[in-house]
Design an enzyme around this catalytic site. Structure first.
Site, mmCIF file in Angstrom:
data_model
loop_
_atom_site.group_PDB
_atom_site.id
_atom_site.type_symbol
_atom_site.label_atom_id
_atom_site.label_comp_id
_atom_site.label_asym_id
_atom_site.label_seq_id
_atom_site.Cartn_x
_atom_site.Cartn_y
_atom_site.Cartn_z
ATOM 1 N N LYS A 78 0.908 -1.183 -0.120
ATOM 2 C CA LYS A 78 0.133 -0.080 0.032
ATOM 3 C C LYS A 78 0.785 1.257 0.001
ATOM 4 C CE LYS A 78 -3.705 2.059 2.623
ATOM 5 N NZ LYS A 78 -4.718 1.807 3.839
ATOM 6 N N SER A 153 -9.551 1.624 2.920
ATOM 7 C CA SER A 153 -8.815 2.374 2.070
ATOM 8 C C SER A 153 -7.858 1.805 1.339
ATOM 9 C CB SER A 153 -8.241 3.480 2.985
ATOM 10 O OG SER A 153 -7.281 2.931 3.799
ATOM 11 N N SER A 177 -9.826 -0.766 7.040
ATOM 12 C CA SER A 177 -9.176 -0.705 5.609
ATOM 13 C C SER A 177 -8.481 -1.797 5.084
ATOM 14 C CB SER A 177 -8.266 0.465 5.723
ATOM 15 O OG SER A 177 -8.931 1.687 5.533
HETATM 16 N N1 GLN Z 1 -13.267 3.917 6.442
HETATM 17 C C1 GLN Z 1 -12.586 4.185 7.482
HETATM 18 C C2 GLN Z 1 -12.193 5.882 7.704
HETATM 19 O O1 GLN Z 1 -12.672 6.309 6.723
HETATM 20 C C3 GLN Z 1 -11.483 3.586 8.040
HETATM 21 C C4 GLN Z 1 -10.192 3.827 7.288
HETATM 22 C C5 GLN Z 1 -9.059 3.037 7.670
HETATM 23 O O2 GLN Z 1 -8.991 1.831 8.196
HETATM 24 N N2 GLN Z 1 -7.764 3.377 7.403
HETATM 25 O O3 GLN Z 1 -11.700 6.213 8.577
#
Ligand code: GLN
Length: 488
Positions: A78, A153, A177
């Site tokens: 990532k 994400s 995420s």
């Molecule tokens: N979707 C959640 C957020 O927008 C979690 C994102 C993540 O785990 N990085 O914060």
């Protein structure tokens, strides 16, 4: 079957017997990238040349009998993990030209284990999102249906894996995420215990919640990657000096006599009927494998989303204060003085969702509001953690859906942040409590979209999750379907 379709352990068998080489595997993966990447858009930066050189070195090492835990295996990262000399953007314009002078600890570990690094995968800007649509570099598409999102994400990492554009990948999980995109792309994703994997070199979003973890095609590969990335790191103050077991020893051991908690708060109105049916089916499967399922309660579940959207933005607004256009990253040329340069760099360097979080966080931490918001949220967070402690006194693992719905359409939720936030309704509590969670494929909708089930365990019990997930995987006899990556 093509080489890019195989698992780490299947490829390792072929490498050991000399049936194939890392050069061939890496060429197969890049061939697949050439065929599908224009449609999937899983990567921000490809590392083709260094990958081919690493593959050649891996083949020399194999010839000499020097085989590390991942020698010659193509792995994607990532784009939130710093890579020495390779652009690391975090999906943001503000870091579009940032070239880190050092490797993240996980990257060092992958290199030391002999992995071939394929490139940096797409992500929501600063990991804020559930669909990979907020990336400055454009959206990633779900390989199972290119009109849909891959989750987020870490959607680039899950999509790259599902599409065959790498053999395994790493992501990060602050509120879901890793697990949510794993579920939506039909792969395995593990968020380790807070402190289990070093965050050194992971670009910070919400430091009390962030963890790095693996995306893999099956549970055995998950154990293999965890063996490489887990462990104490003196450079990271929240990493825990707890011994790391060999996670492979938990594979295939069975779950006879285990007690599985089914939290009643996780089967709610609004959950997609096909998702609910598939997850209820997993209950039958684990019972067939000898486990006993009981109802448990996590009574503070209804507060998780609210607590997360105070704590995470509060931490994010302080972490993101460092991006000011001075030392690195994007700088607006329009400012007439220093203050204006800061303002313009941040105003055009960050996207809308990141700005929304910075504003919410700044508000929640401001004097007079701190007690009402941040302090209150921290107190409720402690109650959420206690719910899990009490539940784990009655069961060995907890079983829940990973997501309330299968992959939604690109653009469907971008206009409504609250709807987007609800995608993580089943995954956020895990991060607030700091416990590990794994998402494993458990079926498909009638339209052919993957569905995931989530298993949770107490702190540092990743081994227990791997044991449970591998028993489930064996008993479930899931079809090994692969996405076609076309269909627009
Ligand atoms: N979707 C959640 C957020 O927008 C979690 C994102 C993540 O785990 N990085 O914060």
């Amino acid at each position: 079957m093509e080489l890019y379709e195989l698992t780490i352990h299947e490829l390792q068998d072929k490498l050991r017997t000399g049936e194939t080489s890392s050069a061939e595997i890496t060429a197969s993966v890049f061939g697949r990238i050439d065929a599908v990447e224009k449609d999937v858009h899983a990567y921000i930066t490809l590392m083709r040349e260094t990958a081919l050189a690493e593959a050649t070195r891996a083949d020399e090492a194999i010839r000499k009998g020097e085989i590390g835990a991942l020698t010659g295996i193509p792995i994607a990262l990532k784009d939130i993990c710093c890579t020495k000399g390779v652009r690391t953007t975090c999906g943001s314009r503000i870091l579009h030209n940032f070239i880190p002078p050092y490797d993240a600890t996980v990257v060092e570990k992958l290199r030391a284990a002999g992995a071939v690094l394929t490139g940096k995968t797409n992500m929501d800007e600063f990991a804020m999102g559930s669909s990979t649509e907020s990336s400055f570099f454009g959206a990633t598409r779900n390989p199972w249906d290119l009109t849909r999102i891959p989750g987020g994400s870490s959607g680039g990492s899950s999509a790259a894996l599902a599409a065959g554009e790498c053999i395994a990948s790493l992501g990060s999980d602050t509120g879901g995420s890793i697990r949510q995109p794993a579920a939506l792309c039909g792969v395995v994703g593990l968020k380790p215990t807070y402190g289990r994997v070093s965050r050194f070199g992971l670009i910070a979003f919400a430091s009390s919640l962030d963890q790095i973890g693996p995306f893999t095609k099956d549970v055995e590969d998950c154990a293999i990657l965890m063996n490489v990335i887990a462990g104490y790191d003196p450079r990271e103050s929240t990493s825990v000096p707890e011994e790391v077991p060999d996670y492979r020893q938990f594979l295939g051991r069975g779950i006879e006599g285990w007690t599985v908690g089914i939290p009643k708060e996780y089967f709610i109105d609004g959950i997609d009927p096909e998702v609910e049916a598939a997850v209820r089916e997993t209950i039958k499967v684990v019972e067939k494998a000898g486990a006993k399922c009981i109802e448990v309660s996590l009574p503070h579940t209804e507060y998780c989303l609210a607590v997360y959207y105070i704590v995470a933005p509060a931490e994010a607004c302080s972490n993101l204060a460092r991006y000011d256009g001075v030392k690195y990253g994007f700088r607006s040329e329009e400012g007439r003085d220093l203050m204006e340069m800061y303002k313009k760099s941040r105003a055009s360097g960050f996207g809308a969702e990141v700005k929304r979080r910075i504003m919410i966080g700044t508000y929640a931490l401001s004097s007079g509001y701190y007690d009402a918001y941040y302090k209150k949220a921290s107190q409720v967070r402690a109650l959420i953690k206690r719910d899990f402690d009490e539940a784990f006194a009655k069961c060995d693992v907890i079983l829940t859906p990973t997501t309330p719905t299968p992959a939604f359409r690109i653009g469907e939720k971008t206009g409504d942040p609250m709807q987007m936030y609800l995608s993580d309704i089943f995954t956020i509590s895990t991060n607030l409590a700091g416990i590990p969670g794994i998402s494993v494929p458990c079926g498909f909708t009638a339209a052919g979209l993957p569905i995931g089930v989530q298993f949770l365990a107490g702190h540092f019990q990743e081994g227990r999750l791997i044991q449970f997930a591998s028993a489930y995987e064996k008993e479930a006899h899931l079809e090994k379907r692969r996405p076609r990556c076309h269909g627009i």
